[in-house]
Design a protein around this motif. Structure first.
Motif, PDB file in Angstrom:
ATOM      1  N   PHE A   7      32.312  39.756  55.382  1.00 40.00           N
ATOM      2  CA  PHE A   7      32.897  40.935  54.745  1.00 40.00           C
ATOM      3  C   PHE A   7      31.877  41.658  53.861  1.00 40.00           C
ATOM      4  CE2 PHE A   7      36.846  38.711  55.733  1.00 40.00           C
ATOM      5  CZ  PHE A   7      37.732  39.738  56.011  1.00 40.00           C
ATOM      6  N   GLY A   8      30.736  41.028  53.604  1.00 40.67           N
ATOM      7  CA  GLY A   8      29.725  41.625  52.745  1.00 40.67           C
ATOM      8  C   GLY A   8      29.647  41.014  51.365  1.00 40.67           C
ATOM      9  N   HIS A   9      30.398  39.940  51.113  1.00 38.13           N
ATOM     10  CA  HIS A   9      30.343  39.274  49.813  1.00 38.13           C
ATOM     11  C   HIS A   9      29.114  38.379  49.720  1.00 38.13           C
ATOM     12  CE1 HIS A   9      34.374  40.482  48.535  1.00 38.13           C
ATOM     13  NE2 HIS A   9      34.789  40.229  49.773  1.00 38.13           N
ATOM     14  N   LYS A  10      28.522  38.345  48.562  1.00 36.82           N
ATOM     15  CA  LYS A  10      27.442  37.408  48.274  1.00 36.82           C
ATOM     16  C   LYS A  10      27.992  36.352  47.329  1.00 36.82           C
ATOM     17  CE  LYS A  10      22.886  36.960  46.113  1.00 36.82           C
ATOM     18  NZ  LYS A  10      21.791  37.659  45.364  1.00 36.82           N
ATOM     19  N   LEU A  11      27.949  35.082  47.726  1.00 42.38           N
ATOM     20  CA  LEU A  11      28.508  34.005  46.921  1.00 42.38           C
ATOM     21  C   LEU A  11      27.389  33.184  46.291  1.00 42.38           C
ATOM     22  CD1 LEU A  11      30.849  34.803  48.920  1.00 42.38           C
ATOM     23  CD2 LEU A  11      31.668  32.462  48.648  1.00 42.38           C
ATOM     24  N   THR A  12      27.561  32.864  45.022  1.00 44.51           N
ATOM     25  CA  THR A  12      26.597  32.029  44.307  1.00 44.51           C
ATOM     26  C   THR A  12      27.345  30.872  43.660  1.00 44.51           C
ATOM     27  OG1 THR A  12      24.826  32.034  42.648  1.00 44.51           O
ATOM     28  CG2 THR A  12      26.755  33.357  42.164  1.00 44.51           C
ATOM     29  N   PRO A  13      26.802  29.660  43.685  1.00 42.69           N
ATOM     30  CA  PRO A  13      27.532  28.512  43.147  1.00 42.69           C
ATOM     31  C   PRO A  13      27.734  28.600  41.638  1.00 42.69           C
ATOM     32  CG  PRO A  13      25.720  27.809  44.556  1.00 42.69           C
ATOM     33  CD  PRO A  13      25.520  29.273  44.306  1.00 42.69           C
ATOM     34  N   GLU A  43      46.757  53.778  43.260  1.00 44.15           N
ATOM     35  CA  GLU A  43      45.584  54.652  43.408  1.00 44.15           C
ATOM     36  C   GLU A  43      44.293  53.840  43.435  1.00 44.15           C
ATOM     37  OE1 GLU A  43      43.655  58.118  40.688  1.00 44.15           O
ATOM     38  OE2 GLU A  43      45.585  58.568  41.663  1.00 44.15           O
ATOM     39  N   ARG A  44      44.224  52.816  42.602  1.00 47.44           N
ATOM     40  CA  ARG A  44      43.019  51.980  42.596  1.00 47.44           C
ATOM     41  C   ARG A  44      42.872  51.223  43.923  1.00 47.44           C
ATOM     42  NH1 ARG A  44      38.835  52.462  40.440  1.00 47.44           N
ATOM     43  NH2 ARG A  44      38.419  50.569  39.235  1.00 47.44           N
ATOM     44  N   ALA A  45      44.001  50.913  44.566  1.00 48.35           N
ATOM     45  CA  ALA A  45      43.947  50.208  45.845  1.00 48.35           C
ATOM     46  C   ALA A  45      43.271  51.032  46.932  1.00 48.35           C
ATOM     47  CB  ALA A  45      45.357  49.827  46.293  1.00 48.35           C
ATOM     48  N   CYS A  46      43.198  52.350  46.728  1.00 48.65           N
ATOM     49  CA  CYS A  46      42.503  53.193  47.698  1.00 48.65           C
ATOM     50  C   CYS A  46      41.027  52.829  47.811  1.00 48.65           C
ATOM     51  CB  CYS A  46      42.614  54.662  47.297  1.00 48.65           C
ATOM     52  SG  CYS A  46      44.286  55.338  47.359  1.00 48.65           S
ATOM     53  N   ALA A  47      40.479  52.259  46.743  1.00 51.82           N
ATOM     54  CA  ALA A  47      39.060  51.903  46.734  1.00 51.82           C
ATOM     55  C   ALA A  47      38.807  50.543  47.379  1.00 51.82           C
ATOM     56  CB  ALA A  47      38.533  51.908  45.292  1.00 51.82           C
ATOM     57  N   LEU A  48      39.855  49.866  47.817  1.00 48.03           N
ATOM     58  CA  LEU A  48      39.703  48.557  48.443  1.00 48.03           C
ATOM     59  C   LEU A  48      39.656  48.723  49.957  1.00 48.03           C
ATOM     60  CD1 LEU A  48      41.686  45.348  47.406  1.00 48.03           C
ATOM     61  CD2 LEU A  48      40.842  45.735  49.724  1.00 48.03           C
ATOM     62  N   ASP A  49      38.499  48.451  50.527  1.00 46.93           N
ATOM     63  CA  ASP A  49      38.320  48.511  51.981  1.00 46.93           C
ATOM     64  C   ASP A  49      38.714  47.154  52.567  1.00 46.93           C
ATOM     65  OD1 ASP A  49      37.430  48.554  54.613  1.00 46.93           O
ATOM     66  OD2 ASP A  49      35.573  49.599  54.153  1.00 46.93           O
ATOM     67  N   PRO A  50      39.764  47.088  53.388  1.00 46.44           N
ATOM     68  CA  PRO A  50      40.196  45.796  53.944  1.00 46.44           C
ATOM     69  C   PRO A  50      39.148  45.112  54.817  1.00 46.44           C
ATOM     70  CG  PRO A  50      41.916  47.445  54.190  1.00 46.44           C
ATOM     71  CD  PRO A  50      40.679  48.177  53.765  1.00 46.44           C
ATOM     72  N   ALA A  51      38.153  45.860  55.244  1.00 43.50           N
ATOM     73  CA  ALA A  51      37.175  45.290  56.173  1.00 43.50           C
ATOM     74  C   ALA A  51      35.809  45.050  55.560  1.00 43.50           C
ATOM     75  CB  ALA A  51      37.018  46.207  57.386  1.00 43.50           C
ATOM     76  N   ARG A  52      35.573  45.575  54.341  1.00 40.82           N
ATOM     77  CA  ARG A  52      34.218  45.503  53.806  1.00 40.82           C
ATOM     78  C   ARG A  52      34.216  45.452  52.288  1.00 40.82           C
ATOM     79  NH1 ARG A  52      29.646  43.577  55.904  1.00 40.82           N
ATOM     80  NH2 ARG A  52      27.842  44.340  54.732  1.00 40.82           N
ATOM     81  N   ALA A  53      33.378  44.595  51.724  1.00 39.66           N
ATOM     82  CA  ALA A  53      33.230  44.499  50.275  1.00 39.66           C
ATOM     83  C   ALA A  53      32.464  45.701  49.747  1.00 39.66           C
ATOM     84  CB  ALA A  53      32.497  43.213  49.895  1.00 39.66           C
ATOM     85  N   ALA A  74      42.691  37.461  53.073  1.00 41.14           N
ATOM     86  CA  ALA A  74      43.458  37.508  51.825  1.00 41.14           C
ATOM     87  C   ALA A  74      42.543  37.302  50.624  1.00 41.14           C
ATOM     88  CB  ALA A  74      44.550  36.450  51.857  1.00 41.14           C
ATOM     89  N   LEU A  75      41.604  36.380  50.747  1.00 39.14           N
ATOM     90  CA  LEU A  75      40.665  36.136  49.649  1.00 39.14           C
ATOM     91  C   LEU A  75      39.748  37.325  49.429  1.00 39.14           C
ATOM     92  CD1 LEU A  75      39.762  32.407  50.377  1.00 39.14           C
ATOM     93  CD2 LEU A  75      41.126  33.278  48.464  1.00 39.14           C
ATOM     94  N   HIS A  76      39.369  38.000  50.502  1.00 36.26           N
ATOM     95  CA  HIS A  76      38.576  39.236  50.366  1.00 36.26           C
ATOM     96  C   HIS A  76      39.343  40.260  49.540  1.00 36.26           C
ATOM     97  CE1 HIS A  76      36.578  42.995  51.355  1.00 36.26           C
ATOM     98  NE2 HIS A  76      37.691  43.426  51.947  1.00 36.26           N
ATOM     99  N   HIS A  77      40.605  40.441  49.819  1.00 39.77           N
ATOM    100  CA  HIS A  77      41.424  41.378  49.044  1.00 39.77           C
ATOM    101  C   HIS A  77      41.524  40.948  47.582  1.00 39.77           C
ATOM    102  CE1 HIS A  77      42.544  42.854  53.017  1.00 39.77           C
ATOM    103  NE2 HIS A  77      43.186  43.858  52.453  1.00 39.77           N
ATOM    104  N   TYR A  78      41.711  39.661  47.354  1.00 37.92           N
ATOM    105  CA  TYR A  78      41.783  39.137  45.986  1.00 37.92           C
ATOM    106  C   TYR A  78      40.490  39.450  45.219  1.00 37.92           C
ATOM    107  CZ  TYR A  78      40.387  35.321  42.815  1.00 37.92           C
ATOM    108  OH  TYR A  78      39.839  34.598  41.791  1.00 37.92           O
ATOM    109  N   LEU A  79      39.345  39.192  45.834  1.00 42.09           N
ATOM    110  CA  LEU A  79      38.058  39.419  45.172  1.00 42.09           C
ATOM    111  C   LEU A  79      37.834  40.897  44.889  1.00 42.09           C
ATOM    112  CD1 LEU A  79      35.873  36.955  47.277  1.00 42.09           C
ATOM    113  CD2 LEU A  79      36.653  36.610  44.915  1.00 42.09           C
ATOM    114  N   GLU A  80      38.169  41.750  45.833  1.00 37.03           N
ATOM    115  CA  GLU A  80      37.962  43.188  45.639  1.00 37.03           C
ATOM    116  C   GLU A  80      38.911  43.757  44.578  1.00 37.03           C
ATOM    117  OE1 GLU A  80      35.396  45.300  47.670  1.00 37.03           O
ATOM    118  OE2 GLU A  80      34.951  43.262  46.984  1.00 37.03           O
ATOM    119  N   ALA A  81      40.133  43.252  44.531  1.00 37.81           N
ATOM    120  CA  ALA A  81      41.089  43.721  43.520  1.00 37.81           C
ATOM    121  C   ALA A  81      40.613  43.381  42.115  1.00 37.81           C
ATOM    122  CB  ALA A  81      42.468  43.114  43.784  1.00 37.81           C
ATOM    123  N   THR A  82      40.084  42.176  41.943  1.00 40.50           N
ATOM    124  CA  THR A  82      39.628  41.803  40.602  1.00 40.50           C
ATOM    125  C   THR A  82      38.403  42.607  40.190  1.00 40.50           C
ATOM    126  OG1 THR A  82      38.313  39.948  41.462  1.00 40.50           O
ATOM    127  CG2 THR A  82      40.567  39.470  40.766  1.00 40.50           C
TER     128      THR A  82
END
Length: 607
Positions: free
Chosen positions: A555-561, A370-380, A330-338
């Motif tokens: 998922f491919g996200h890079k997190l920085t503090p 339409e923008r949701a098409c660019a959101l891959d549920p499995a990969r950032a 769910a957080l992956h989807h949130y990050l990709e949507a923003t």
């Protein structure tokens, strides 16, 4: 972070803050409000803000028969005393109101404006031909000061929807400024963080650095000059600010900054004139609106980018069942949507008086699908992602997208938010600011308030194709996101946050926590945060990285503090909210820990 852990953190923080404040100034000796409760439940009206003295000001107005608008202005005025580095009459903001009688949501854009003489190269150092260093040079300058809109916002809100006049609602703030408030750790630390900037100006250093040091924790801080200014405004109204002697003093301060001779800060002069102040006007406009999971979510339309970006993000997320997912997914989807929504924000959003902003498209369900098409549920996706096509869309997945847009992010985190609900069900969500912590650092001599440095929200280098380019009379793009949520046409939630460009993600993540992830409002606010603004890395609080870092990296996200010039305390946002349940019970909720914790109050606490 588990839900029991969230509850424990909130309770522990509330107890620690309450005991610490009480020990500094015994309640029996001094009735000043010092205890901070992050959650309050009950009836009769509620206020949530970052400061107990300010929340108490709003509650006082509600108890005396005032409505949500009256209480919101009283709370904001008190924040100008107790949170002077985040808000005040030297700044601006966005005011959102739900009218229980009409069922209508209305807004006031009280954003600062660029002066009429503002040149396109205002942020370019004439000595070098290059942009000023952002900090400390540009943020500590007259060139960054916009024409303030806060006082005009207060008056318009009271005229439109209030039941009390400016004199009555300013009374609690006048009393606080005269009697003083108890200095806490956050106030002292913010003062010391700005010591070099404040030392550049005699009036600022005299008030906030007496004897060369910040006020001690537990001491009483008074601002008699601000009390006198508030009394002037209570007597004569906004014309005393926007016209005459005070207006000229503001213009003089901006165009000839009164700096100390021994400062090594350049403090470039600005461009505000008395006529700019006399010509200032707020803008009343319809809010943005999207439907999400059966709820109506209202946001602030441009010049704020909050309503369009949150709205687009929700429309993207509407295409996925977050509640059925594991939290990392769910957080992956949130990050990709923003990331997708921020790409469109950078490309299309600016002051609609100067830019043709496709607000309806950006908040339409079809465009979001339409923008949701660019959101891959499995990969950032690789960031930055490209903006969408606002001219040609049909809700189906496009064959290709355009090129990414390089967006500058110069918004600062020091803003404040308050939420209010009254006994009749009227609701206010109000975000206000002076931008940088301490604004420009410049105080109008003898008047007790700091001037904003809001124009740093414009792009530094002028580009005619940039919707956020500098133009005279223009409002810089903002991320302030006062938000109101209705359930079946009835008030459900007023919410907002400070945090610069992370305001949008803070409000959105809190909504997702509350609506999709099963948290109550206190848990939704306390949960650790992350912010993806279409950048290569996700900015995240340390607790978020600890809890979800490994799963999201998969998922491919890079997190920085978090913890740079825009998020120096390694924390993101500071939410203040009021929720109304289906039976009318009120829950005021604020941060348990972030920024020293917030203050939630109700008129009639539940037993």
């Amino acid at each position: 972070m588990s839900r029991p852990r969230i509850r424990a953190l909130a309770c522990a923080a509330a107890l620690a803050l309450g005991l610490g404040a009480a020990s500094a100034v015994p309640a029996s000796a001094d009735p000043r409000q010092t205890e901070k409760d992050p959650i309050a439940q009950g009836s009769g009206g509620a206020v949530a803000s970052v400061d107990p003295q300010a929340s108490a000001a709003g509650i006082e107005i509600l108890r005396k028969g005032g409505n949500a608008v009256d209480a919101a202005v009283a709370t904001a005025a008190a924040l100008g005393v107790t949170e002077p580095y985040s808000a005040g009459i030297g700044g601006g903001g966005y005011f959102m109101y739900y009218n229980a009688k009409t069922g209508k949501v209305s807004t006031i854009d009280g954003r600062e404006t660029a002066p009429a003489a503002m040149p396109h190269d205002a942020f370019i150092d004439p000595a070098t031909g290059k942009p000023y260093n952002f900090t400390p040079e540009l943020v500590t300058s007259g060139a960054a000061v916009g024409v303030p809109g806060t006082l005009a916002t207060w008056q318009r809100a009271l005229d439109n929807w209030g039941t009390q006049d400016l004199k009555k609602v300013l009374h609690p703030a006048i009393q606080t400024a005269s009697r003083g408030f108890v200095v806490d750790t956050t106030f002292r630390e913010q003062t010391l963080d700005n010591k070099k900037r404040f030392e550049a100006f005699p009036d600022t250093s005299e008030l906030y650095l007496p004897g060369g040091d910040a006020p001690k924790v537990g001491s009483i801080f008074k601002n008699h000059d601000l009390a006198a200014t508030y009394r002037l405004l209570a007597k004569s109204g906004p014309k005393a600010f926007y016209q005459g002697e005070l207006a000229q003093e503001i213009a003089d301060t901006v165009t000839a900054p009164p700096k100390n001779a021994d400062t090594d800060l350049p403090v470039p002069a600005g461009f505000i004139t008395a006529k700019d102040l006399a010509d200032y006007a707020v803008v009343e406009q319809a809010p943005t609106k999207v439907e999400y999971r059966g709820l109506e979510v209202f946001g602030m339309a441009p010049s704020s980018s909050g309503g369009t970006t949150i709205g687009e993000s929700l429309n993207i997320l509407e295409q996925f069942d977050l509640s059925s997912m594991q939290t990392p997914s769910a957080l992956h989807h949130y990050l990709e949507a923003t990331a997708l929504a921020y790409a469109d924000r950078g490309k299309f959003v600016g002051d609609p008086a100067f830019v043709d902003v496709p607000t309806r498209t950006l908040t339409s369900q079809l465009f979001g699908a339409e923008r949701a098409c660019a959101l891959d549920p499995a990969r950032a996706a690789v960031k930055p992602v490209a903006p969408g096509d606002v001219e040609n869309f049909d809700g189906l997945c496009p064959a290709e997208t355009g090129a990414p847009v390089d967006e500058q992010d110069t918004e600062n985190v020091s803003t404040t938010h308050l939420s209010v609900v009254d006994r009749w069900g009227n609701m206010v969500s109000y975000t206000l600011t002076i931008e940088q912590t301490g604004g420009s650092g410049m105080m109008v001599p003898g008047r007790g308030f700091l001037l904003n440095n809001e124009l740093t929200d414009f792009s530094t280098v002028y580009n005619p194709e940039d919707p956020n380019r500098i133009d005279p009379g223009k409002r810089p793009r903002s991320s302030m996101s006062p938000t109101i949520v209705l359930r079946d046409g009835q008030p459900a939630l007023a919410i907002g946050s400070p945090g610069g460009s992370t305001i949008i993600t803070t409000v959105l993540q809190t909504l997702v926590n509350r609506i999709d992830l099963g948290m109550d409002i206190g848990q939704a606010i306390a949960a650790p945060r992350a912010s993806q603004r279409n950048t290569a890395a996700v900015t995240a609080e340390p607790e978020f990285i600890t809890a979800y870092g490994s799963a999201l990296e998969a998922f491919g996200h890079k997190l920085t503090p978090a913890g740079d010039s825009f998020t120096p305390q390694a924390e993101i946002g500071a939410v203040a909210a009021v929720e109304v349940d289906s039976h009318g019970k009120l829950t005021a909720a604020a941060e348990p820990v972030r920024r020293g914790g917030g203050s939630a109050m109700v008129v009639k606490p539940a037993k």
